[in-house]
Each structure stands twice: as C-alpha cells, then as structure tokens.
Design a protein around this motif. Structure first.
Motif, short mmCIF file in Angstrom:
data_model
loop_
_atom_site.label_atom_id
_atom_site.label_comp_id
_atom_site.label_asym_id
_atom_site.label_seq_id
_atom_site.Cartn_x
_atom_site.Cartn_y
_atom_site.Cartn_z
N ARG A 1 70.64 33.50 107.27
CA ARG A 1 69.55 32.98 108.09
C ARG A 1 69.26 31.52 107.76
NH1 ARG A 1 67.30 38.16 106.81
NH2 ARG A 1 66.05 37.19 105.14
N LEU A 2 69.28 31.19 106.45
CA LEU A 2 69.01 29.81 106.05
C LEU A 2 70.06 28.87 106.62
CD1 LEU A 2 67.90 28.56 102.58
CD2 LEU A 2 69.86 27.51 103.68
N LYS A 3 71.32 29.25 106.49
CA LYS A 3 72.40 28.35 106.93
C LYS A 3 72.50 28.27 108.45
CE LYS A 3 75.32 28.07 102.90
NZ LYS A 3 76.70 27.87 102.45
N ALA A 4 71.96 29.26 109.15
CA ALA A 4 71.92 29.17 110.61
C ALA A 4 70.99 28.04 111.04
CB ALA A 4 71.45 30.49 111.22
N VAL A 5 69.99 27.75 110.22
CA VAL A 5 69.06 26.66 110.50
C VAL A 5 69.59 25.34 109.94
CG1 VAL A 5 66.73 25.76 110.04
CG2 VAL A 5 67.07 28.20 110.55
N ALA A 6 70.08 25.37 108.71
CA ALA A 6 70.52 24.14 108.02
C ALA A 6 71.77 24.45 107.21
CB ALA A 6 69.40 23.62 107.11
N PRO A 7 72.94 24.38 107.82
CA PRO A 7 74.18 24.80 107.16
C PRO A 7 74.62 23.94 106.00
CG PRO A 7 74.65 23.83 109.31
CD PRO A 7 73.17 23.98 109.23
N TYR A 8 73.94 22.83 105.76
CA TYR A 8 74.34 21.93 104.68
C TYR A 8 73.81 22.37 103.32
CZ TYR A 8 69.90 20.14 106.55
OH TYR A 8 68.62 20.03 107.06
N PHE A 9 72.89 23.35 103.28
CA PHE A 9 72.41 23.85 102.00
C PHE A 9 73.47 24.71 101.33
CE2 PHE A 9 68.12 22.94 103.60
CZ PHE A 9 67.52 22.45 102.46
N GLN A 10 73.40 24.77 100.00
CA GLN A 10 74.29 25.63 99.24
C GLN A 10 73.52 26.16 98.03
OE1 GLN A 10 77.18 22.52 98.91
NE2 GLN A 10 76.57 21.95 96.84
N PRO A 11 73.83 27.38 97.57
CA PRO A 11 73.15 27.91 96.39
C PRO A 11 73.33 26.98 95.19
CG PRO A 11 74.42 29.63 97.48
CD PRO A 11 74.82 28.34 98.12
N HIS A 12 72.29 26.87 94.38
CA HIS A 12 72.36 25.93 93.27
C HIS A 12 71.36 26.32 92.20
CE1 HIS A 12 73.33 22.15 91.34
NE2 HIS A 12 72.07 21.78 91.32
N GLU A 13 71.79 26.29 90.94
CA GLU A 13 70.88 26.47 89.82
C GLU A 13 70.45 25.10 89.33
OE1 GLU A 13 72.04 28.99 86.65
OE2 GLU A 13 72.12 30.79 87.89
N ALA A 14 69.18 24.76 89.59
CA ALA A 14 68.66 23.44 89.23
C ALA A 14 68.10 23.48 87.82
CB ALA A 14 67.59 23.02 90.23
N THR A 15 68.72 22.72 86.94
CA THR A 15 68.24 22.64 85.57
C THR A 15 67.24 21.51 85.39
OG1 THR A 15 70.15 21.27 84.97
CG2 THR A 15 70.34 23.66 84.64
N ALA A 16 67.08 20.69 86.43
CA ALA A 16 66.09 19.62 86.42
C ALA A 16 65.12 19.87 87.57
CB ALA A 16 66.77 18.26 86.58
N ALA A 17 63.92 20.32 87.22
CA ALA A 17 62.91 20.62 88.23
C ALA A 17 61.53 20.52 87.61
CB ALA A 17 63.12 22.03 88.81
N ALA A 18 60.59 20.00 88.38
CA ALA A 18 59.21 19.87 87.90
C ALA A 18 58.65 21.25 87.56
CB ALA A 18 58.36 19.21 88.99
N GLY A 19 57.87 21.30 86.49
CA GLY A 19 57.29 22.56 86.06
C GLY A 19 58.02 23.16 84.89
N ASP A 20 57.88 24.45 84.73
CA ASP A 20 58.46 25.15 83.57
C ASP A 20 59.90 25.55 83.85
OD1 ASP A 20 58.63 26.38 81.11
OD2 ASP A 20 57.77 28.27 81.81
N TYR A 21 60.74 24.56 84.10
CA TYR A 21 62.15 24.81 84.42
C TYR A 21 63.01 23.89 83.57
CZ TYR A 21 60.14 27.10 88.51
OH TYR A 21 59.40 27.92 89.33
N GLY A 22 64.23 24.32 83.32
CA GLY A 22 65.15 23.53 82.52
C GLY A 22 66.45 24.27 82.33
N LYS A 23 67.25 23.83 81.38
CA LYS A 23 68.56 24.44 81.16
C LYS A 23 68.43 25.92 80.77
CE LYS A 23 71.04 20.22 79.93
NZ LYS A 23 71.83 19.49 78.90
N ASP A 24 67.39 26.25 80.02
CA ASP A 24 67.20 27.64 79.61
C ASP A 24 66.48 28.47 80.66
OD1 ASP A 24 68.44 27.11 77.19
OD2 ASP A 24 66.55 26.53 76.22
N ASN A 25 65.86 27.80 81.62
CA ASN A 25 65.13 28.50 82.69
C ASN A 25 65.34 27.75 84.00
OD1 ASN A 25 63.36 30.30 84.00
ND2 ASN A 25 61.64 28.88 83.71
#
Length: 385
Positions: free
Chosen positions: A228-252
């Motif tokens: 459903r997501l790619k039907a709207v925007a096919p340029y997205f791809q699954p990704h584990e972001a290790t750099a993100a605002a909040g309580d996120y990082g390499k371990d989370n």
C-alpha cells in the motif's frame, strides 16, 4: 543564481593526500558544474567533499550552484547549464512529469542516475511521544500536518498513512504554511504528526520538548502494508535508521523507511566518459571520502539500490557489468524504467502538439489524464492520478 565554487584546498577532511589513484582510466573535464541543495545542507557538504577528491586526485575543479528549491536546482540541468544535479526526491517527480513538473515548461525529464546516498537516517512521519502511536495504523483520528505547497512532504505522509490502511479522511488534517511551522504546532499541542528526516532540527526540537517524539514502526515483514505504501510512493524502501531524534540509535534503531538523498543525476545526454568516470571514482575511491562529510557512507556499493525508480545512466550500467555487479533481473528492471521514460516523453510530445488549454491548471489536469492513459495502455502503474 550566484555560483559558488567549492573550496578544494587540502585540510584534515580533504581526501587523497597522495596521487596514488584507486580508480584507473578516469577521464573527467577540467571543470565540472552541478546544482545542489543550499550551502548549509548535507547534500551540499557531501558534494564539496567529493569535489575535494576530484580536485586533489584528478585535477577536476567542481563548481556547485546552490538552489533553494527543486525547480531552481533542476532548471540548470534541464537547459544544459550544468550536466549534474545532487537532487532530492523531486528528481523522481521530474522523471514522472508530475507535481511541479506537470507544467507546460517541464514535462517528464530524461533523468538518469549516477549514484545515490542512503545513509543512517530515515524519512517518515514524526509523532509526538504522548499520543500513544506505535505504528502508522495508530495515526487514525490523530492531528496530522499538511504542508501547503509541498507535494513531496504530503506525499510522504500519505504513503505512511497508507501503510496503516489509512487515508487523509481517517485523520484530522491540520494545514500549515511551512514545514517548520508544523513542528511548532506539534510542540504547541496543535497537531500530533508531520513528515520529516529523522535527524532534521525540527525533529530534534520535538524530541527535546515536553511532548517527546516517536517514530512509527514499519514492519519490513508486513507485505500488505509495504504494498500500500509503495502504491502511493514507490521510491520508499525499508530501512533501519540508526540516526533519529529521540531514544534511537545503533542499539535501538528506528525500523522505518527511507529513500536516497542526495540523488546524483544527469540527463541521458550526459556523455558516457564523464558518467563512467564518476561512478568509478565514487565506488573505487570510497575509502578516500567516506568520512569526509556526514552521510558519505551512503555512497557505498552495498547501499546502491539497483532496482529503484529512476533508470541508471547507460555508462553506469556498463560499469556495473564490468565489475560483476549486475544481474539479469537488474537489466530487466532497467529496461522497464527506460521504456516507462520513453512512454512518458512520447505522451508529453503528443499532448503538447495538440490543442492544449491556455489555463495552467487545466493544462496540468489535461496532461495528467493523457499521462495516465499512456501508461495504462502499456499496462504500467500510473502512481500519480
């Protein structure tokens, strides 16, 4: 637009202190011009660092024209003023001839990819941490920002909603005149979510606010959600972001989504020697520039999506074949994208040759209808209705 020349002097971050080339048989012009995002952007900084490499190792000076919006970045490419653009996802919209590129001065562009960067960050809907959202489906009934005049951001939000089986009708749409203002609204408890890059300053500000921040999880195993997501925007791809605002990082990491930024493109008329030399340098000299700017690690060979939404330049394909990094499936996908490009450009020529409306909005609407008909006739997804 004022031309800024990338500073190419050697420094602690300058690449290639010696003349021992990792890449051989490289032929580049004495001067190479490109457009990029503004001078404070990650894309501009990356191009400066790659310019250092080209100057120090190959004697090619790089001139960077910073553009503050998609049209100003892509116009010099369209008119032949520069051969390259370090662009964003608008390059895909230009390829498709939609949104800001559906006007009579644009239409589908013969864009070809040289290389892309997919780094540690992600792109998606940032949500206030106090509204109990874990997945996109939980956005139902929440106050979601809609940015007037920013098709790309709104398309991203629409795609995330689709992952959760939702549309704009399932949320409370809150209109904002700009992207930054939407995050001011979230912090002020006037909205709950808005689309952004996971490391962007507005997301960091939300994370530091009393409301906090959460990034909805996009399960990579949720095939229906991703469909459903790619039907709207096919340029997205699954990704584990290790750099993100909040309580996120390499371990989370944030288990979410991304798409390349920047996307180094030329037109199909970019000469083969320049295209081949550029990809050769970017791949074979990777160790010389990977740490020279934030995000440069995204140019690694393993980070190149070989079956994305814009075709590669023919010379780039030939290089990948030479190094054994090209499969029959990749070639089939490339051929499909080139065919799609030709279908779109032929449809554009036919549409403009007809009796088109003088009103700009009517012109765009007529083109979008002609575009859809041409794609459907070839059994291709329309994507943008």
């Amino acid at each position: 637009m004022r031309i800024l020349t990338a500073l190419l002097a050697c420094s602690a971050l300058a690449v290639g202190a010696t003349n021992a080339h990792a890449a051989e048989d490289v032929t580049l012009p004495d001067t190479l011009a490109m457009t990029a995002y503004g001078t404070g952007s990650a894309g501009y900084t990356q191009m400066v660092s790659i310019g250092n490499l080209l100057q120090n190792e190959y004697g090619t000076s790089v001139r960077i024209l910073p553009g503050e919006n998609d049209v100003s970045r892509m116009t010099p490419l369209r008119v032949g003023r520069v051969p390259l653009c370090a662009c964003g996802i608008a390059s895909y919209y230009g390829f498709e001839g939609v949104m800001m590129f559906a006007g009579r001065d644009w239409g589908p562009q013969p864009i070809r990819v040289i290389a892309t960067s997919t780094a540690s960050f992600g792109l998606g809907v940032a949500v206030a941490g106090d509204v109990d959202v874990e997945t996109p489906a939980d956005l139902e009934g929440k106050r979601v920002a809609y940015i007037r005049g920013d098709d790309a951001l709104n398309k991203g939000t629409e795609a995330f909603l689709a992952f959760g089986g939702l549309t704009w009708d399932d949320v409370e749409r809150v209109n904002y005149p700009g992207y930054g203002r939407s995050f001011d609204g979230i912090i002020a408890n006037q909205a709950d979510a808005s689309f952004t890059m996971s490391v962007a300053p507005p997301a960091q500000q939300l994370a530091a606010s009393p409301r906090g921040i959460v990034w909805p999880r996009l399960d990579p195993e949720n095939e229906e959600g991703w469909k459903r997501l790619k039907a709207v925007a096919p340029y997205f791809q699954p990704h584990e972001a290790t750099a993100a605002a909040g309580d996120y990082g390499k371990d989370n990491p944030w288990v979410g989504a991304s798409y390349p930024y920047p996307i180094l493109i030329g037109n199909d008329r970019l000469d083969d020697e320049t295209a081949r030399s550029l990809i050769k340098v970017l791949i074979e000299d990777f160790d010389k520039y990977k740490d020279a700017a934030p995000g440069n690690a995204g140019y690694a060979l393993d980070n190149q999506n070989m079956e994305w939404v814009i075709p590669f330049h023919d010379a780039v394909v030939e290089y990948y074949k030479e190094i054994g990094h090209w499969t029959d499936e990749m070639q089939q996908h490339q051929d499909m994208l080139v065919k799609r490009q030709n279908v779109l450009m032929d449809a554009w020529k036919e549409y403009k040759a007809g009796d088109t409306p003088s009103d700009d909005e009517a012109f765009k609407q007529g083109w979008m209808e002609a575009r859809a008909e041409a794609l459907k006739a070839e059994d291709m997804d329309v994507v943008f209705e």
